[in-house]
Design a protein around this motif. Structure first.
Motif, short mmCIF file in Angstrom:
data_model
loop_
_atom_site.label_atom_id
_atom_site.label_comp_id
_atom_site.label_asym_id
_atom_site.label_seq_id
_atom_site.Cartn_x
_atom_site.Cartn_y
_atom_site.Cartn_z
N GLN A 102 43.24 41.25 51.68
CA GLN A 102 42.11 40.33 51.73
C GLN A 102 41.37 40.32 50.38
O GLN A 102 41.16 41.37 49.77
CB GLN A 102 41.14 40.73 52.84
N PRO A 103 40.98 39.14 49.89
CA PRO A 103 40.34 39.06 48.58
C PRO A 103 39.15 39.99 48.41
O PRO A 103 38.97 40.60 47.35
CB PRO A 103 39.94 37.59 48.48
N GLU A 104 38.32 40.11 49.45
CA GLU A 104 37.13 40.96 49.33
C GLU A 104 37.50 42.44 49.20
O GLU A 104 36.69 43.24 48.72
CB GLU A 104 36.19 40.76 50.52
N LEU A 159 38.90 36.82 41.47
CA LEU A 159 40.23 37.36 41.20
C LEU A 159 40.98 36.47 40.22
O LEU A 159 41.68 36.95 39.32
CB LEU A 159 41.02 37.50 42.50
N ASN A 160 40.82 35.15 40.38
CA ASN A 160 41.45 34.23 39.43
C ASN A 160 40.88 34.39 38.03
O ASN A 160 41.61 34.35 37.03
CB ASN A 160 41.28 32.79 39.91
N ARG A 185 47.34 38.85 41.94
CA ARG A 185 46.38 39.46 42.87
C ARG A 185 46.89 40.80 43.39
O ARG A 185 46.80 41.09 44.59
CB ARG A 185 46.07 38.51 44.01
N GLY A 232 38.04 35.40 45.95
CA GLY A 232 39.24 34.71 45.46
C GLY A 232 39.01 34.07 44.10
O GLY A 232 39.87 34.15 43.20
N GLU A 233 37.86 33.45 43.94
CA GLU A 233 37.53 32.82 42.66
C GLU A 233 37.46 33.86 41.53
O GLU A 233 37.99 33.65 40.43
CB GLU A 233 36.19 32.10 42.80
N ILE A 293 39.19 42.75 45.24
CA ILE A 293 38.37 42.52 44.05
C ILE A 293 37.86 43.83 43.44
O ILE A 293 37.91 44.04 42.23
CB ILE A 293 37.20 41.55 44.36
N ARG A 300 34.26 35.77 50.85
CA ARG A 300 35.72 35.82 50.66
C ARG A 300 36.15 34.76 49.64
O ARG A 300 37.01 35.03 48.80
CB ARG A 300 36.42 35.60 51.99
N ALA A 301 35.56 33.60 49.71
CA ALA A 301 35.89 32.54 48.75
C ALA A 301 35.50 32.96 47.34
O ALA A 301 36.25 32.72 46.37
CB ALA A 301 35.20 31.25 49.14
#
Length: 467
Positions: free
Chosen positions: A10-12, A67-68, A248, A64-65, A15, A60-61
Motif C-alpha cells: 500500500q502506498p501509505e 512516491l512518483n 515503488r 502515491g503522488e 512511502i 493514500r493518493a
C-alpha cells in the motif's frame, strides 16, 4: 465488515520506507518528507508490513503522488554500488577466475546436509522472528538456554515475559521444542525449491524473465513478502524486469534476494564467479545494488564451501564478488572483524547492533554483517553457526537458514549434524510449492544434484518423491 489489510504494497506503507531508502542512497527527500508528515502521514511501520490503521483515500493518493516524485529525484553516481553485472565485475579487483575444468556435482549426502542445515537454522529462528534482541535474550535466559544452544521453548517462560515478548504468531505453533513435527512451510525453503524448478526447466541459461514466469506459475502471491511481493505486483501490472525491482519498491536493498541464493552455490561447486552471476540474474527481478550483492555474496560463499571444510576462505570468496567500496562489503568486513575481536558473541552482537541498528530489521546490511560474524565466530561448527546467527536478532529465520546451509555443507554429511537438531524435522518439508509438499530432504538433495549439470529446457516431474 473487516478491512482487508494487504501488507507491503500500500502506498501509505511504502512511502516511509522509500524516504529511508532515499536517505541511504544519497537523495535529498526533505521536501517530500515534510509534505507527507504535514498531511498526517505516519513513519514507516517499524516491524509489521502495514500501518496500524488504513489511510484515508486522500492520504493514500498523496502517498502515491509522493512516491512518483521520489522516483524522479536524482540519484548520486553509482560507481561504488552498480547493479549491472559487467559494472560489478569491473568494480571487483579480486573477481574469482573460472576453473579450467568444471567441478563434479556435489554428492547427494553433502547436498542432503546442506538442505537439512538450511531447514534447521530456519526453524530455530522462526519463533523469535521480529523480536528485538533484548526479547530473544530474555526468553532464552528464562529457560536456561543462554547462550543459545538448542530449540526455543515456551515451557517455563513467566507469563509477564511472554506478554512482553510474544512469540511469532504464525510460527510458534510449529517451531518450539514442544511442538516441532517436521519442517513447517517458510519462504526461506520455498525459494530454494523454486530455484530447483527453474534450473530443471531452463538450465543455467535461464533469464530473469524466466524467473518471473516461474513465479507467476508456481508461487502463490500470498507467500511473498517485502521486495518479492512488490515485484510480483509489478509483474501483474505489466511492468517487466528489471524495472520490477525499482518501481515503488523501497525494499530493493533488503534481504530477500539473499535468501534465494543457496541453490546457485550448491549447483556451481568450486566456482564462486558462476554462482554469483547466476544469483545476480535471479536477484535483479526484485533487488538492486546491495540487495543484489547480498545474493551474490551468499552464492559465492556456498560455492566455495562446496570444495572445502574451512569457513574463513569461503567468506573471502564471497567478498571477492562484492564491490569493495559498497556498503555491503563494509558490513561483511565489520562483522568479520567484530567476531575476531571478541571471544563472547553477545559482545559481537551488541557491536553490530550499535553500528547497524538504525536499519530496518529485514535490510540486507545488518543481516549480512551478522551472518558473516556468526560464521566467523563459530569457525564452521554447525550448532555454533546457527545459534549465533539466530541469537544476534534481526531476520532470525533467514540468517539461521543461510548459516545452517553453509555449516551443513561444510560438515559434508547429514550424519555429522547433531541428531537433536535434525530428528525433529522427520525428513519432511511442508510447502505450498506444488509437487513438493511432504518431500524429504534426501529427495531434495537428489533433485538438486540432478540439476547441477542438467540440460536446459528439461521439464520437472509433476510430483517430487515423498519419503
Amino acid at each position: 465488515m473487516t478491512d482487508l489489510r494487504l501488507t507491503w504494497v500500500q502506498p501509505e506503507d511504502l512511502i516511509g520506507h522509500e524516504l529511508r531508502q532515499a536517505a541511504q542512497d544519497g537523495r535529498d527527500a526533505t521536501r517530500i518528507a515534510d509534505r507527507w508528515h504535514a498531511a498526517g502521514g505516519l513513519p514507516a511501520p517499524d516491524r509489521a508490513g502495514a500501518s496500524p490503521v488504513p489511510a484515508t483515500p486522500q492520504l493514500r493518493a498523496l502517498a502515491g503522488e509522493l512516491l512518483n516524485e521520489l522516483a524522479l529525484l536524482p540519484t548520486p553516481p553509482t560507481e561504488r554500488e552498480p547493479t549491472d553485472l559487467p559494472a560489478i565485475r569491473a568494480a571487483c579487483p579480486s573477481w574469482p577466475d573460472t576453473p579450467a575444468e568444471p567441478s563434479p556435482a556435489l554428492s547427494v549426502p553433502r547436498l542432503h546436509a546442506a538442505w537439512l542445515g538450511r531447514a534447521v537454522g530456519c526453524l530455530l529462528g522462526k519463533p523469535v522472528e521480529k523480536l528485538p534482541l533484548s526479547g530473544i535474550r530474555a526468553l532464552a535466559r528464562a529457560t536456561g538456554n543462554w547462550p543459545l544452544r538448542t530449540w526455543f521453548t515456551a515451557e517455563g517462560v513467566p507469563d509477564e515475559l511472554a506478554a512482553a515478548y510474544p512469540w511469532n504468531r504464525r510460527s510458534a505453533p510449529t517451531s518450539l521444542a514442544e511442538n516441532i513435527d517436521g519442517m513447517p512451510e517458510d519462504d526461506d525453503l520455498n525459494y530454494p525449491l523454486l530455484t530447483v524448478l527453474l534450473l530443471r526447466r531452463h538450465g543455467r541459461a535461464f533469464t530473469t524473465a524466466d524467473v518471473a514466469r516461474l513465479w507467476l506459475d508456481e508461487l502463490p502471491a500470498g507467500r511473498t513478502f517485502t521486495a518479492e511481493r512488490v515485484a510480483y505486483r509489478n509483474l501483474l501490472a505489466g511492468i517487466e524486469p528489471p524495472e520490477t525491482a525499482r518501481y515503488r519498491n523501497p525494499f530493493r536493498e533488503w534481504i530477500g534476494a539473499a535468501i534465494r541464493a543457496d541453490v546457485h552455490g550448491w549447483t556451481n561447486p568450486g566456482d564462486p564467479a558462476a554462482a554469483a552471476a547466476q544469483a545476480h540474474r535471479e536477484a535483479t527481478l526484485t533487488h538492486t545494488a546491495n540487495g543484489v550483492y547480498g545474493a551474490m555474496f551468499v552464492a559465492a560463499v556456498i560455492a566455495a564451501a562446496a570444495r572445502t571444510d574451512e569457513v574463513h576462505g569461503c567468506l573471502r570468496a564471497g567478498l571477492s564478488v562484492v564491490p569493495p567500496r559498497s556498503r555491503l562489503a563494509e558490513a561483511v568486513a565489520f562483522g568479520i572483524e567484530s567476531a575476531r575481536a571478541h571471544r563472547d558473541f553477545e559482545t559481537v552482537a551488541d557491536a553490530l547492533h550499535a553500528a547497524y541498528g538504525h536499519y530496518h530489521w529485514v535490510h540486507v546490511l545488518p543481516n549480512a554483517a551478522l551472518l558473516a560474524a556468526a560464521l566467523t565466530h563459530a569457525d564452521g561448527d554447525f550448532g555454533g553457526s546457527i545459534c549465533r546467527a539466530v541469537s544476534g536478532g534481526w531476520d532470525t529465520d533467514s540468517n539461521g537458514a543461510t548459516a545452517g546451509s553453509v555449516a551443513g555443507l561444510l560438515a559434508g554429511h547429514p550424519a555429522r549434524l547433531p541428531e537433536h537438531w535434525t530428528a525433529p524435522l522427520k525428513n519432511r518439508l511442508a510447502t505450498s510449492v506444488a509437487g513438493f509438499d511432504g518431500t524429504g530432504f534426501d529427495t531434495l538433495a537428489e533433485l538438486t544434484r540432478a540439476v547441477t549439470h542438467g540440460p536446459a529446457g528439461q521439464e520437472p516431474q509433476k510430483e517430487a518423491r515423498r519419503t
